[in-house]
Scaffold this motif. Structure first.
Motif, PDB file in Angstrom:
ATOM      1  N   THR A  87     -14.945  -0.132 -15.190  1.00  0.00           N
ATOM      2  CA  THR A  87     -16.173   0.310 -15.830  1.00  0.00           C
ATOM      3  C   THR A  87     -16.828   1.406 -14.989  1.00  0.00           C
ATOM      4  O   THR A  87     -16.442   1.636 -13.841  1.00  0.00           O
ATOM      5  N   PHE A  88     -17.821   2.002 -15.578  1.00  0.00           N
ATOM      6  CA  PHE A  88     -18.585   3.033 -14.881  1.00  0.00           C
ATOM      7  C   PHE A  88     -19.211   2.461 -13.612  1.00  0.00           C
ATOM      8  O   PHE A  88     -19.202   3.091 -12.550  1.00  0.00           O
TER       9      PHE A  88
ATOM     10  N   PRO B   5      -6.515   6.859   4.073  1.00  0.00           N
ATOM     11  CA  PRO B   5      -6.861   5.454   3.824  1.00  0.00           C
ATOM     12  C   PRO B   5      -7.957   5.291   2.764  1.00  0.00           C
ATOM     13  O   PRO B   5      -7.967   4.284   2.034  1.00  0.00           O
ATOM     14  N   LEU B   6      -8.837   6.271   2.638  1.00  0.00           N
ATOM     15  CA  LEU B   6      -9.866   6.208   1.598  1.00  0.00           C
ATOM     16  C   LEU B   6      -9.228   6.328   0.219  1.00  0.00           C
ATOM     17  O   LEU B   6      -9.558   5.584  -0.708  1.00  0.00           O
ATOM     18  N   LYS B   7      -8.302   7.283   0.083  1.00  0.00           N
ATOM     19  CA  LYS B   7      -7.585   7.452  -1.187  1.00  0.00           C
ATOM     20  C   LYS B   7      -6.820   6.182  -1.539  1.00  0.00           C
ATOM     21  O   LYS B   7      -6.875   5.699  -2.668  1.00  0.00           O
ATOM     22  N   ASP B   8      -6.130   5.618  -0.544  1.00  0.00           N
ATOM     23  CA  ASP B   8      -5.357   4.402  -0.785  1.00  0.00           C
ATOM     24  C   ASP B   8      -6.265   3.249  -1.226  1.00  0.00           C
ATOM     25  O   ASP B   8      -5.902   2.469  -2.114  1.00  0.00           O
ATOM     26  N   ALA B   9      -7.445   3.152  -0.645  1.00  0.00           N
ATOM     27  CA  ALA B   9      -8.392   2.087  -1.014  1.00  0.00           C
ATOM     28  C   ALA B   9      -8.874   2.276  -2.452  1.00  0.00           C
ATOM     29  O   ALA B   9      -9.018   1.291  -3.197  1.00  0.00           O
TER      30      ALA B   9
ATOM     31  N   ARG C 168      -7.949  -0.214  -5.833  1.00  0.00           N
ATOM     32  CA  ARG C 168      -8.972  -0.777  -6.728  1.00  0.00           C
ATOM     33  C   ARG C 168      -8.810  -0.297  -8.164  1.00  0.00           C
ATOM     34  O   ARG C 168      -9.662  -0.528  -9.007  1.00  0.00           O
ATOM     35  N   GLY C 169      -7.716   0.405  -8.427  1.00  0.00           N
ATOM     36  CA  GLY C 169      -7.408   0.791  -9.802  1.00  0.00           C
ATOM     37  C   GLY C 169      -7.901   2.161 -10.218  1.00  0.00           C
ATOM     38  O   GLY C 169      -7.826   2.511 -11.401  1.00  0.00           O
TER      39      GLY C 169
END
Length: 66
Positions: free
Chosen positions: A1-2, A45-49, A53-54
């Protein structure tokens, strides 16, 4: 969701609520946005996180004009 996107931007990228909401709207209307700038070692690591989370996320090289 937003709301999920905003929450992810705040938790993972350390954006304020206002910044996260603005970026979420930009992504919603334009399809993408630059949400963080920095060295690859910090961004990976930010991109991977975000992906974990989808969310869809990529790291693009910054174009330097001279």
């Amino acid at each position: 969701t937003f709301e999920w996107v905003i929450e992810c931007f705040m938790e993972i990228l350390q954006h304020s609520n206002e910044q996260a909401e603005q970026l979420a709207w930009i992504v919603h209307t334009k399809g993408k946005a630059s949400v963080k700038v920095g060295p690859f070692e910090i961004l990976k690591p930010l991109k991977d996180a975000l992906v974990d989370r989808g969310l869809n996320a990529i790291i693009e090289h910054e174009k330097v004009s001279r």
